[in-house]
Write a protein that holds these residues in place. Structure first.
Motif, PDB file in Angstrom:
ATOM      1  N   MET A   1       0.855  -0.792  -0.239  1.00  0.00           N
ATOM      2  CA  MET A   1       0.091   0.364   0.125  1.00  0.00           C
ATOM      3  C   MET A   1       0.451   1.500  -0.134  1.00  0.00           C
ATOM      4  O   MET A   1       1.881   1.395   1.237  1.00  0.00           O
ATOM      5  CB  MET A   1      -0.896  -0.019   1.237  1.00  0.00           C
ATOM      6  CG  MET A   1      -1.890   0.920   0.623  1.00  0.00           C
ATOM      7  SD  MET A   1      -2.766   1.200   3.195  1.00  0.00           S
ATOM      8  CE  MET A   1      -1.441   1.875   3.927  1.00  0.00           C
TER       9      MET A   1
ATOM     10  N   THR B   1      -8.513   4.290  -1.930  1.00  0.00           N
ATOM     11  CA  THR B   1      -7.734   5.049  -1.566  1.00  0.00           C
ATOM     12  C   THR B   1      -8.889   5.438   0.206  1.00  0.00           C
ATOM     13  O   THR B   1      -9.697   6.130  -0.454  1.00  0.00           O
ATOM     14  CB  THR B   1      -6.911   6.893  -2.277  1.00  0.00           C
ATOM     15  OG1 THR B   1      -8.134   7.842  -2.475  1.00  0.00           O
ATOM     16  CG2 THR B   1      -6.981   6.389  -3.622  1.00  0.00           C
TER      17      THR B   1
ATOM     18  N   ALA C   1      -3.938  -1.300   5.449  1.00  0.00           N
ATOM     19  CA  ALA C   1      -3.957  -1.662   3.735  1.00  0.00           C
ATOM     20  C   ALA C   1      -3.482  -3.432   3.994  1.00  0.00           C
ATOM     21  O   ALA C   1      -3.982  -3.703   2.743  1.00  0.00           O
ATOM     22  CB  ALA C   1      -1.945  -2.768   3.916  1.00  0.00           C
TER      23      ALA C   1
ATOM     24  N   ASP D   1      -5.946   0.589  -1.857  1.00  0.00           N
ATOM     25  CA  ASP D   1      -3.977   1.058  -2.401  1.00  0.00           C
ATOM     26  C   ASP D   1      -3.521   2.116  -1.981  1.00  0.00           C
ATOM     27  O   ASP D   1      -2.482   2.421  -2.248  1.00  0.00           O
ATOM     28  CB  ASP D   1      -4.630   1.498  -3.633  1.00  0.00           C
ATOM     29  CG  ASP D   1      -5.479   0.479  -4.886  1.00  0.00           C
ATOM     30  OD1 ASP D   1      -4.745  -0.810  -4.884  1.00  0.00           O
ATOM     31  OD2 ASP D   1      -6.147   0.665  -4.839  1.00  0.00           O
ATOM     32  N   GLU D   2      -4.417   3.138  -1.426  1.00  0.00           N
ATOM     33  CA  GLU D   2      -3.170   4.173  -1.058  1.00  0.00           C
ATOM     34  C   GLU D   2      -3.738   4.745   0.513  1.00  0.00           C
ATOM     35  O   GLU D   2      -5.549   5.315   0.519  1.00  0.00           O
ATOM     36  CB  GLU D   2      -2.615   5.372  -1.940  1.00  0.00           C
ATOM     37  CG  GLU D   2      -2.331   6.994  -1.585  1.00  0.00           C
ATOM     38  CD  GLU D   2      -1.629   8.084  -2.346  1.00  0.00           C
ATOM     39  OE1 GLU D   2      -0.541   7.789  -2.650  1.00  0.00           O
ATOM     40  OE2 GLU D   2      -2.575   7.915  -2.871  1.00  0.00           O
TER      41      GLU D   2
END
Length: 297
Positions: free
Chosen positions: A1, A212, A270, A275-276
């Motif tokens: 991540m 995200t 994560a 993803d972020e």
């Protein structure tokens, strides 16, 4: 991540030094961070977002630049599309645009924007207009297309800034993913929103969405001072909400603790398939960017 960092654009002491934003931008770009993020407000003392985008593009060369978020209804769609395409050009195609309807009526009022457009449909119509500009389609009677063309074909990546099920389902038709935000770093709620987003994109026949999320953070050495910092930040930032409610929220909002504890939280997020994560500071001291680089790298 991946882990991104948000500029301290909503901090009361932001302008105590003229180079705060530049120092933050360069520190993030030189560190292990995946993105440099910043959001939009009108009736506040933060920097104007599209102007900041140009500066951030000049101050950085590696990280993605992410608006978290821009409210298209506060802008005319063609000039907004032109400004974002310019930002994509200046950054060499590093722009991701988070978009939302906005949560504050006062921002619409001071921008002389139509409150009637503060809807999911209003957001979608602005996106459609911007995509036409980025595709080089003719606008009105203009002889030439409205440029510059963005570096990224079809325009920058678009993320919808929302947690609402209706908005998520509607945005599956046009967005590339989710720009989420967690008030209390609730893992169960994050998991539910991620699952809803995946389902909505699948039902719409779209590729898997980019997921995200973001949350406020404050650091200490275990002495509890981070929670006090969080409280001060929210009292300033959430100025449109009654102070009693903000005081209640501040007791559990965001993350307040040590860097090691933050690392554990990031690992848990994560595990949910994010993803972020984009961290939102509650203080303008750039030292925290360097302090956290060790747990992110």
């Amino acid at each position: 991540m991946d882990v991104g960092m948000t500029l301290p654009v909503m901090e009361p002491d932001l302008w105590s030094a003229d180079d705060t934003l530049e120092r933050w931008s360069r520190a993030v770009d030189e560190g292990p961070w995946s993105s440099l993020c910043f959001g939009e407000r009108m009736a506040f003392d933060n920097p104007e977002t599209l102007t900041l985008l140009g500066a951030a593009a000049a101050w950085t060369s590696r990280v993605r630049l992410v608006t978290t978020v821009v409210v298209p209804q506060l802008h005319a769609p063609v000039p907004l599309a032109k400004a974002l395409a310019t930002g994509d050009r200046l950054s060499g195609g590093r722009l991701t645009v988070g978009l939302g309807v906005g949560g504050r009526e006062e921002d619409y009022q001071v921008a002389d924007a139509d409150l009637g457009t503060r809807t999911i449909a209003g957001l979608a119509s602005r996106v459609a207009a911007m995509r036409e500009v980025w595709a080089g389609e003719r606008v009105g009677d203009a002889v030439r297309p409205v440029g510059p063309p963005p570096v990224q074909p079809g325009g920058p990546e678009l993320l919808v800034g929302t947690l609402g099920p209706r908005t998520i389902r509607a945005a599956a038709a046009w967005a590339d993913g989710l720009a989420g935000m967690s008030l209390d770093v609730g893992l169960a709620d994050m998991e539910q929103v991620f699952a809803l987003t995946r389902d909505a994109w699948r039902e719409a026949g779209r590729p898997a969405p980019r997921l995200t999320t973001s949350f406020w953070f404050a650091l200490d050495d275990g002495d509890g001072s981070a929670r006090e910092q969080m409280h001060r930040h929210l009292r300033h930032y959430m100025n449109w909400i009654p102070a009693d409610f903000v005081d209640l929220l501040a007791a559990t909002a965001g993350f307040a603790g040590t860097p090691a504890q933050l690392r554990e939280v990031l690992e848990q997020v994560a595990d949910l398939g994010a993803d972020e994560v984009q961290l939102i500071p509650t203080d303008a001291d750039v030292d925290q960017v360097h302090r956290l680089a060790e747990i992110v790298g």
